[in-house]
Design a protein around this motif. Structure first.
Motif, short mmCIF file in Angstrom:
data_model
loop_
_atom_site.label_atom_id
_atom_site.label_comp_id
_atom_site.label_asym_id
_atom_site.label_seq_id
_atom_site.Cartn_x
_atom_site.Cartn_y
_atom_site.Cartn_z
N LEU A 1 77.85 41.55 54.21
CA LEU A 1 77.18 43.07 53.93
C LEU A 1 75.95 42.94 54.55
N TYR A 2 74.97 42.21 54.25
CA TYR A 2 73.79 41.99 54.51
C TYR A 2 73.38 42.16 55.94
N PRO A 3 74.01 41.35 56.94
CA PRO A 3 73.56 41.28 58.10
C PRO A 3 74.22 42.83 58.65
N LEU A 4 75.28 43.27 58.20
CA LEU A 4 75.54 44.73 58.82
C LEU A 4 74.68 45.67 58.32
N ALA A 5 74.01 45.51 57.02
CA ALA A 5 72.73 46.53 56.76
C ALA A 5 71.63 46.20 57.69
N ASP A 6 71.35 44.84 57.79
CA ASP A 6 70.20 44.99 58.67
C ASP A 6 70.38 45.55 60.00
N GLU A 7 71.75 45.58 60.76
CA GLU A 7 72.13 46.10 61.97
C GLU A 7 72.07 47.65 61.64
N HIS A 8 72.35 48.19 60.44
CA HIS A 8 72.21 49.66 60.33
C HIS A 8 70.78 50.24 59.96
N GLN A 9 69.88 49.15 59.61
CA GLN A 9 68.51 49.48 59.43
C GLN A 9 67.89 50.79 60.37
N GLY A 10 68.05 50.64 61.72
CA GLY A 10 67.49 51.68 62.73
C GLY A 10 68.28 52.86 62.63
N ALA A 11 69.56 52.85 62.35
CA ALA A 11 70.39 54.18 62.40
C ALA A 11 70.38 55.10 61.17
N GLY A 12 70.42 56.41 61.66
CA GLY A 12 70.35 57.54 60.57
C GLY A 12 68.96 57.73 60.09
#
Length: 145
Positions: A127-138
């Motif tokens: 989950l946390y690596p996916l959250a890192d990737e998501h940081q810039g989106a939205g």
């Protein structure tokens, strides 16, 4: 923005307290005072789960990445069972009962700590690596702090 560094630091603290409690309950023949460790772990878990439920999971479930949404949904669903099991464990073991039934307490503690450790590791790996990737989106989300 999500405070992923803060969530990771909480994972480190939870893991440290869990290791200390595991060490204290590793000898089933010599009862130890574990109340402070148990309550410290409980406080850490309550605070951490609240942040994940309030900030991380909702943000991840709005992700454009289907894997992020699926992972967050699955892990959040499992969180209820983990929290419920830990709550039952805390309620079931009074200080008096721990002293009377030390070997049984040690066995149950080791089992719940193994489940907790696996969960923290799983979030750190998935989950946390996916959250890192998501940081810039939205749009940004309130900080977890």
């Amino acid at each position: 923005m999500m405070d992923m560094a803060g969530l990771r630091e909480q994972h480190k603290q939870i893991s440290l307290t869990a290791r200390q409690l595991a060490q204290a309950t590793s000898d089933t023949t010599a009862p130890q005072s574990v109340a402070a460790l148990r309550w410290s772990l409980a406080r850490q878990l309550i605070a951490h789960l609240a942040l994940e439920d309030r900030i991380l999971y909702p943000k991840m479930q709005r992700s454009a990445n289907p894997l992020a949404r699926k992972t967050a949904l699955q892990l959040q669903g499992e969180t209820g069972a983990l929290a419920e099991g830990f709550t039952r464990y805390m309620a079931a073991w009074s200080d008096d009962r721990i002293a009377r039934e030390w070997p049984a307490f040690c066995a149950e503690t080791q089992a719940i700590l193994a489940t907790l450790t696996q969960r923290v590791d799983r979030e750190n790996r998935t989950l946390y690596p996916l959250a890192d990737e998501h940081q810039g989106a939205g749009p940004p989300v309130a900080r977890a702090g």
